[in-house]
Design a protein around this motif. Structure first.
Motif, PDB file in Angstrom:
ATOM      1  N   SER A  83       0.838  -1.195   0.000  1.00 44.62           N
ATOM      2  CA  SER A  83       0.000   0.000   0.000  1.00 44.62           C
ATOM      3  C   SER A  83       0.869   1.239   0.000  1.00 44.62           C
ATOM      4  CB  SER A  83      -0.933  -0.003   1.212  1.00 44.62           C
ATOM      5  OG  SER A  83      -0.180  -0.021   2.396  1.00 44.62           O
ATOM      6  N   PHE A  84       0.296   2.311  -0.471  1.00 37.95           N
ATOM      7  CA  PHE A  84       0.989   3.582  -0.361  1.00 37.95           C
ATOM      8  C   PHE A  84      -0.014   4.655   0.026  1.00 37.95           C
ATOM      9  CE2 PHE A  84      -0.002   3.035  -4.826  1.00 37.95           C
ATOM     10  CZ  PHE A  84      -0.436   4.278  -5.272  1.00 37.95           C
ATOM     11  N   ALA A  85       0.437   5.497   0.935  1.00 36.03           N
ATOM     12  CA  ALA A  85      -0.391   6.607   1.405  1.00 36.03           C
ATOM     13  C   ALA A  85      -0.171   7.780   0.476  1.00 36.03           C
ATOM     14  CB  ALA A  85      -0.015   6.986   2.833  1.00 36.03           C
ATOM     15  N   VAL A  86      -1.273   8.400   0.044  1.00 37.71           N
ATOM     16  CA  VAL A  86      -1.200   9.627  -0.738  1.00 37.71           C
ATOM     17  C   VAL A  86      -1.914  10.726   0.043  1.00 37.71           C
ATOM     18  CG1 VAL A  86      -0.987   8.505  -2.978  1.00 37.71           C
ATOM     19  CG2 VAL A  86      -3.253   9.039  -2.100  1.00 37.71           C
ATOM     20  N   PHE A  87      -1.567  11.942  -0.285  1.00 35.45           N
ATOM     21  CA  PHE A  87      -2.040  13.089   0.477  1.00 35.45           C
ATOM     22  C   PHE A  87      -2.752  14.038  -0.480  1.00 35.45           C
ATOM     23  CE2 PHE A  87       1.553  11.032   2.309  1.00 35.45           C
ATOM     24  CZ  PHE A  87       1.203  10.871   3.631  1.00 35.45           C
ATOM     25  N   PRO A  88      -4.095  14.064  -0.442  1.00 35.14           N
ATOM     26  CA  PRO A  88      -4.842  14.877  -1.403  1.00 35.14           C
ATOM     27  C   PRO A  88      -4.748  16.377  -1.111  1.00 35.14           C
ATOM     28  CG  PRO A  88      -6.342  13.787   0.102  1.00 35.14           C
ATOM     29  CD  PRO A  88      -4.965  13.294   0.427  1.00 35.14           C
ATOM     30  N   SER A  89      -4.759  17.159  -2.192  1.00 37.84           N
ATOM     31  CA  SER A  89      -4.849  18.618  -2.094  1.00 37.84           C
ATOM     32  C   SER A  89      -6.322  18.983  -1.957  1.00 37.84           C
ATOM     33  CB  SER A  89      -4.304  19.283  -3.359  1.00 37.84           C
ATOM     34  OG  SER A  89      -3.157  18.676  -3.828  1.00 37.84           O
ATOM     35  N   ASP A  90      -6.591  20.247  -1.782  1.00 39.53           N
ATOM     36  CA  ASP A  90      -7.975  20.710  -1.670  1.00 39.53           C
ATOM     37  C   ASP A  90      -8.792  20.410  -2.922  1.00 39.53           C
ATOM     38  OD1 ASP A  90      -7.514  21.630   0.881  1.00 39.53           O
ATOM     39  OD2 ASP A  90      -7.084  23.689   0.238  1.00 39.53           O
ATOM     40  N   ASP A  91      -8.127  20.376  -4.090  1.00 36.17           N
ATOM     41  CA  ASP A  91      -8.840  20.109  -5.344  1.00 36.17           C
ATOM     42  C   ASP A  91      -9.030  18.617  -5.624  1.00 36.17           C
ATOM     43  OD1 ASP A  91      -6.305  19.279  -6.079  1.00 36.17           O
ATOM     44  OD2 ASP A  91      -6.060  20.738  -7.696  1.00 36.17           O
ATOM     45  N   GLY A  92      -8.581  17.739  -4.689  1.00 28.93           N
ATOM     46  CA  GLY A  92      -8.770  16.298  -4.845  1.00 28.93           C
ATOM     47  C   GLY A  92      -7.596  15.599  -5.502  1.00 28.93           C
ATOM     48  N   ASP A  93      -6.716  16.366  -6.187  1.00 29.39           N
ATOM     49  CA  ASP A  93      -5.531  15.767  -6.785  1.00 29.39           C
ATOM     50  C   ASP A  93      -4.559  15.406  -5.653  1.00 29.39           C
ATOM     51  OD1 ASP A  93      -3.949  14.814  -8.785  1.00 29.39           O
ATOM     52  OD2 ASP A  93      -3.352  16.767  -9.579  1.00 29.39           O
ATOM     53  N   VAL A  94      -3.553  14.596  -5.955  1.00 25.68           N
ATOM     54  CA  VAL A  94      -2.625  14.183  -4.903  1.00 25.68           C
ATOM     55  C   VAL A  94      -1.374  15.052  -4.933  1.00 25.68           C
ATOM     56  CG1 VAL A  94      -3.443  11.836  -4.643  1.00 25.68           C
ATOM     57  CG2 VAL A  94      -1.743  12.318  -6.369  1.00 25.68           C
ATOM     58  N   GLN A  95      -0.845  15.323  -3.745  1.00 24.81           N
ATOM     59  CA  GLN A  95       0.365  16.116  -3.617  1.00 24.81           C
ATOM     60  C   GLN A  95       1.572  15.288  -4.051  1.00 24.81           C
ATOM     61  OE1 GLN A  95       0.674  17.794   0.336  1.00 24.81           O
ATOM     62  NE2 GLN A  95      -1.541  18.082   0.442  1.00 24.81           N
ATOM     63  N   LYS A  96       2.693  15.946  -4.211  1.00 25.43           N
ATOM     64  CA  LYS A  96       3.909  15.256  -4.623  1.00 25.43           C
ATOM     65  C   LYS A  96       4.605  14.659  -3.400  1.00 25.43           C
ATOM     66  CE  LYS A  96       4.686  17.638  -8.912  1.00 25.43           C
ATOM     67  NZ  LYS A  96       5.620  18.339  -9.757  1.00 25.43           N
ATOM     68  N   LYS A  97       3.905  13.714  -2.779  1.00 23.69           N
ATOM     69  CA  LYS A  97       4.440  13.023  -1.613  1.00 23.69           C
ATOM     70  C   LYS A  97       3.697  11.704  -1.501  1.00 23.69           C
ATOM     71  CE  LYS A  97       4.430  13.310   3.423  1.00 23.69           C
ATOM     72  NZ  LYS A  97       4.049  14.081   4.597  1.00 23.69           N
ATOM     73  N   LEU A  98       4.425  10.635  -1.247  1.00 22.24           N
ATOM     74  CA  LEU A  98       3.772   9.368  -0.962  1.00 22.24           C
ATOM     75  C   LEU A  98       4.653   8.559  -0.041  1.00 22.24           C
ATOM     76  CD1 LEU A  98       4.890   6.546  -2.468  1.00 22.24           C
ATOM     77  CD2 LEU A  98       3.995   7.682  -4.446  1.00 22.24           C
ATOM     78  N   LYS A  99       4.005   7.593   0.612  1.00 21.24           N
ATOM     79  CA  LYS A  99       4.731   6.708   1.519  1.00 21.24           C
ATOM     80  C   LYS A  99       4.263   5.285   1.238  1.00 21.24           C
ATOM     81  CE  LYS A  99       6.164   6.426   6.293  1.00 21.24           C
ATOM     82  NZ  LYS A  99       6.087   7.083   7.584  1.00 21.24           N
ATOM     83  N   VAL A 100       5.193   4.441   0.798  1.00 19.27           N
ATOM     84  CA  VAL A 100       4.899   3.036   0.511  1.00 19.27           C
ATOM     85  C   VAL A 100       5.032   2.242   1.799  1.00 19.27           C
ATOM     86  CG1 VAL A 100       5.694   0.991  -0.728  1.00 19.27           C
ATOM     87  CG2 VAL A 100       5.647   3.192  -1.893  1.00 19.27           C
ATOM     88  N   TRP A 101       4.063   1.352   2.044  1.00 19.46           N
ATOM     89  CA  TRP A 101       4.071   0.464   3.211  1.00 19.46           C
ATOM     90  C   TRP A 101       3.999  -0.972   2.731  1.00 19.46           C
ATOM     91  CZ3 TRP A 101       0.213   1.742   7.667  1.00 19.46           C
ATOM     92  CH2 TRP A 101       0.332   3.062   8.049  1.00 19.46           C
ATOM     93  N   SER A 102       4.837  -1.809   3.278  1.00 19.23           N
ATOM     94  CA  SER A 102       4.711  -3.248   3.060  1.00 19.23           C
ATOM     95  C   SER A 102       4.824  -3.925   4.429  1.00 19.23           C
ATOM     96  CB  SER A 102       5.817  -3.768   2.135  1.00 19.23           C
ATOM     97  OG  SER A 102       5.686  -5.157   1.954  1.00 19.23           O
ATOM     98  N   ARG A 103       3.767  -4.642   4.818  1.00 23.20           N
ATOM     99  CA  ARG A 103       3.778  -5.300   6.128  1.00 23.20           C
ATOM    100  C   ARG A 103       4.793  -6.441   6.094  1.00 23.20           C
ATOM    101  NH1 ARG A 103       1.451  -9.096   9.596  1.00 23.20           N
ATOM    102  NH2 ARG A 103       0.834  -8.225  11.594  1.00 23.20           N
TER     103      ARG A 103
END
Length: 191
Positions: A83-103
């Motif tokens: 999985s990867f976490a994304v961080f939405p902007s106010d307009d619904g698009d995603v910011q230029k930042k993500l965090k990948v998670w693998s359990r």
């Protein structure tokens, strides 16, 4: 690299443990409420790059780690979904930042090997409750954004969830051409 390929093709695959709490639908959007176990996760954070580009950088690092690029040289097998976490902007698009998670697989939860790559961190995460919807194909950032919008619309006024981030998940290796499984997870809010 050979360990990563061998691990993704022939290694063991276990599913991130969760329990389905409820199921629902609105229109043609079907979703589940799930309680997902916490544990130790291999994580990579990438900033200042578009999501698809950041994924191309982060995913191979996680795959190499679980494939044996660690202090013990152990191929651990995979846990899905990645999985990867994304961080939405106010307009619904995603910011230029993500965090990948693998359990980390259960066998290695108590003592995971140390990553050889400094950009990989081992994090101890609490369990989460999510609202999840599933879709197929080779998912890109735009697909996840559209699915997240549909799930938010389906949950409108019936559920509370975090709005500062959501999870995009994938279950399949890149070489699987058909029957692919992707999901969007909105994290349930306690407020």
């Amino acid at each position: 690299m050979l360990g990563m390929i061998k691990n993704s093709l022939f290694g063991s695959v276990e599913t991130w443990p969760w329990q389905v709490l409820s199921k629902g639908s609105k229109g043609d959007v079907f979703y589940e409420e799930r309680a997902c176990e916490g544990g130790k996760f291999a994580t990579v954070e990438v900033t200042d790059k578009p999501v698809d580009e950041a994924l191309r950088e982060a995913m191979p690092k996680v795959m190499k780690y679980v494939g044996g690029s660690n202090d013990k040289g152990l191929g651990m097998g995979m846990t899905v979904p990645i999985s990867f976490a994304v961080f939405p902007s106010d307009d619904g698009d995603v910011q230029k930042k993500l965090k990948v998670w693998s359990r980390i697989p259960n066998k290695f939860q108590s003592d995971p090997p140390a990553p050889s790559d400094d950009s990989i961190k081992i994090e101890d995460r609490e369990g989460i409750t999510v609202y999840s919807t599933q879709f197929g194909g080779y998912a890109k950032a735009a697909d996840y954004t559209a699915q997240a919008a549909q799930l938010r619309s389906a949950l409108e006024s019936t559920a509370k969830y975090q709005t500062d981030c959501y999870f995009c998940t994938g279950y399949d290796p890149p070489m699987k051409p058909y029957g692919r499984r992707n999901e969007v997870w909105l994290v349930k809010s306690s407020e």
